[in-house]
Design an enzyme around this catalytic site. Structure first.
Site, PDB file in Angstrom:
ATOM      1  N   ASP A  13      52.888   1.729 101.523  1.00 38.45           N
ATOM      2  CA  ASP A  13      52.334   0.717 102.438  1.00 38.45           C
ATOM      3  C   ASP A  13      52.988   0.721 103.814  1.00 38.45           C
ATOM      4  OD1 ASP A  13      50.755  -0.149 100.276  1.00 38.45           O
ATOM      5  OD2 ASP A  13      52.489  -1.237  99.501  1.00 38.45           O
ATOM      6  N   LYS A  16      50.479   4.767 106.385  1.00 37.95           N
ATOM      7  CA  LYS A  16      50.263   6.216 106.485  1.00 37.95           C
ATOM      8  C   LYS A  16      48.807   6.530 106.797  1.00 37.95           C
ATOM      9  CE  LYS A  16      51.759   6.664 102.225  1.00 37.95           C
ATOM     10  NZ  LYS A  16      52.364   5.351 101.989  1.00 37.95           N
ATOM     11  N   GLY A  42      46.569   2.739  97.921  1.00 36.72           N
ATOM     12  CA  GLY A  42      45.503   2.049  98.642  1.00 36.72           C
ATOM     13  C   GLY A  42      45.717   2.295 100.118  1.00 36.72           C
ATOM     14  N   HIS A  43      44.896   3.145 100.696  1.00 37.41           N
ATOM     15  CA  HIS A  43      45.077   3.495 102.105  1.00 37.41           C
ATOM     16  C   HIS A  43      44.091   2.715 102.962  1.00 37.41           C
ATOM     17  CE1 HIS A  43      47.179   7.572 101.109  1.00 37.41           C
ATOM     18  NE2 HIS A  43      47.886   6.515 100.782  1.00 37.41           N
ATOM     19  N   GLN A 174      52.217   6.576  98.276  1.00 40.81           N
ATOM     20  CA  GLN A 174      53.484   5.874  97.986  1.00 40.81           C
ATOM     21  C   GLN A 174      54.552   6.261  99.014  1.00 40.81           C
ATOM     22  OE1 GLN A 174      51.952   7.526  94.931  1.00 40.81           O
ATOM     23  NE2 GLN A 174      50.684   5.731  95.001  1.00 40.81           N
TER      24      GLN A 174
HETATM   25  P1  IMP Z   1      52.369   3.017  89.424  1.00 49.81           P
HETATM   26  O1  IMP Z   1      52.426   4.070  90.482  1.00 49.81           O
HETATM   27  O2  IMP Z   1      51.040   2.339  89.352  1.00 49.81           O
HETATM   28  O3  IMP Z   1      52.848   3.524  88.102  1.00 49.81           O
HETATM   29  O4  IMP Z   1      53.411   1.867  89.840  1.00 49.81           O
HETATM   30  C1  IMP Z   1      54.820   2.108  89.910  1.00 49.81           C
HETATM   31  C2  IMP Z   1      55.426   1.365  91.080  1.00 49.81           C
HETATM   32  O5  IMP Z   1      54.935   1.918  92.302  1.00 49.81           O
HETATM   33  C3  IMP Z   1      55.058  -0.127  91.143  1.00 49.81           C
HETATM   34  O6  IMP Z   1      56.159  -0.815  91.697  1.00 49.81           O
HETATM   35  C4  IMP Z   1      53.868  -0.148  92.090  1.00 49.81           C
HETATM   36  O7  IMP Z   1      53.694  -1.396  92.712  1.00 49.81           O
HETATM   37  C5  IMP Z   1      54.298   0.913  93.077  1.00 49.81           C
HETATM   38  N1  IMP Z   1      53.175   1.551  93.779  1.00 49.81           N
HETATM   39  C6  IMP Z   1      52.349   2.503  93.310  1.00 49.81           C
HETATM   40  N2  IMP Z   1      51.472   2.881  94.247  1.00 49.81           N
HETATM   41  C7  IMP Z   1      51.756   2.157  95.343  1.00 49.81           C
HETATM   42  C8  IMP Z   1      51.221   2.126  96.659  1.00 49.81           C
HETATM   43  O8  IMP Z   1      50.301   2.851  97.017  1.00 49.81           O
HETATM   44  N3  IMP Z   1      51.814   1.247  97.520  1.00 49.81           N
HETATM   45  C9  IMP Z   1      52.855   0.453  97.156  1.00 49.81           C
HETATM   46  N4  IMP Z   1      53.401   0.466  95.950  1.00 49.81           N
HETATM   47  C10 IMP Z   1      52.855   1.315  95.053  1.00 49.81           C
HETATM   48 MG    MG Z   2      49.070   1.135 100.291  1.00 49.64          MG
END
Ligand code: IMP
Ligand code: MG
Length: 331
Positions: A13, A16, A42-43, A174
């Site tokens: 977040d 990017k 989520g972009h 991420q």
């Molecule tokens: P997962 O990737 O869904 O397994 O989540 C693992 C951790 O990464 C959690 O703390 C999520 O909130 C975080 N996370 C995964 N994708 C994103 C993203 O795109 N933005 C922010 N946090 C993310």
């Molecule tokens: Mg995001």
């Protein structure tokens, strides 16, 4: 072959999507490739005044650039087709432009069910972790195993090595603080979020030209661990910065930026172009602070913080450009 990389230096977040979108509008890229993650990402992208949130589909589609979900990614067919339909409805030629590496892995309904029960990590419940686990356990399904993906499949080698003058923009998901190896394990995602991760998708290290490291001037994190300190100012950051997850709508926990963690991410990723986003949020809050060597350092205002950061970062052997942005749709 030339490859530029856009990646997050904090916990995702960092905006990017905005950087990828802007680079696509100017560059001569022949391909945009998402290199890690799934629809946990989520972009948020503002294109011609309209807001879009993509989860799987790379930002190249907004400028007519062929866009690939790379072999390092995991793909949920439901989400993929939903997103194609949404983009098509908005007049973006996603169906024509998007392809999926045939060796990318599939997020199944079982993966989503299992991840849906997570409470320990605070995942996005999108099936990401179980899909990667099955990939490494050699039990996974690949995109090429799914008839529904037949018209979208590409072989990365054939795609990138058949012609000269290929220019790839790698779009990361991420961020460094969520990287499976470098992040705060187990409060991490299940993929690699580094420049090295982009290379794993099938390009040689010599191809790398610019690495765009994206940060916010403060930090946010979404997940199960406690991250936000006590204090009203952090709630203000959350509200003014509109810090809600683009995928899950959860409130993002906020804290001041940590410069030492940032510089670690800059070094390990070989960042050449460093972007600090959301300067406008601190301007509105009226407090300018970050952590450096375990101290909270206070600044008088934007100019002073910019001067400090620019001079600090200039000691880094890889960084050539530092940008500060206070704007949603461009640097
Ligand atoms: P997962 O990737 O869904 O397994 O989540 C693992 C951790 O990464 C959690 O703390 C999520 O909130 C975080 N996370 C995964 N994708 C994103 C993203 O795109 N933005 C922010 N946090 C993310
Ligand atoms: Mg995001």
């Amino acid at each position: 072959m030339i490859a530029d990389v856009v990646l997050g230096l904090q916990h995702g977040d960092e905006a990017k999507g905005k950087i990828t979108h802007q680079l696509c509008s100017k560059g001569n890229y022949t391909h945009v490739i998402r290199f890690n993650g799934g629809c946990n990402a989520g972009h948020t992208i503002y294109h011609e005044g309209k807001k879009f949130v993509t989860h799987h589909i790379p930002a190249g589609v907004f400028y007519g650039i062929p866009s690939i979900i790379g072999p390092g990614c995991v793909v949920d067919p439901d989400q993929f087709f939903k997103e194609i339909a949404e983009l098509e409805a908005a007049g973006i030629e996603a169906e024509f432009l998007v392809s999926i590496a045939k060796n990318a892995h599939v997020i199944t309904d079982l993966h989503k069910e299992e991840d849906g029960e997570d409470s320990k990590i605070g995942t996005t419940k999108r099936g990401n972790g179980p899909a990667y686990r099955d990939k490494y356990d050699r039990k996974g399904l690949r995109a090429e195993d799914m008839p529904c993906f037949e018209d979208y499949l590409v072989d990365i080698y054939e795609e990138l090595y058949a012609e000269p003058n290929v220019e790839v923009l790698f779009e990361g998901a991420q961020g460094f603080g969520l990287d499976i190896d470098h992040g705060d394990y187990p409060f991490v995602t299940s993929s690699h979020c580094t420049t090295a991760s982009a290379l794993l998708n099938g390009v040689p290290p010599q191809a790398i030209r610019n690495v765009w490291g994206v940060a916010k001037i403060y930090e946010t994190y979404v997940g199960a661990k406690s991250f936000q300190p006590e204090g009203e100012v952090f709630n203000a950051l959350q509200m003014v910065g509109e810090e809600f997850g683009a995928t899950t709508g959860r409130k993002r926990q906020c804290n001041w930026m940590n410069l030492n963690s940032l510089m670690k991410a800059v070094r390990i990723n070989g960042v050449t172009d460093l972007v600090f986003n959301k300067m406008d949020v601190l301007e509105e809050i009226g407090e300018w602070k970050f952590y450096n060597n375990n101290n909270l350092v206070h600044f008088d205002g934007e100019e002073q913080i910019k001067r400090f950061l620019t001079s600090h970062v200039s000691n880094s052997p890889t960084v050539s450009n530092v940008y500060f942005s206070g704007n949603k749709d461009r640097i």
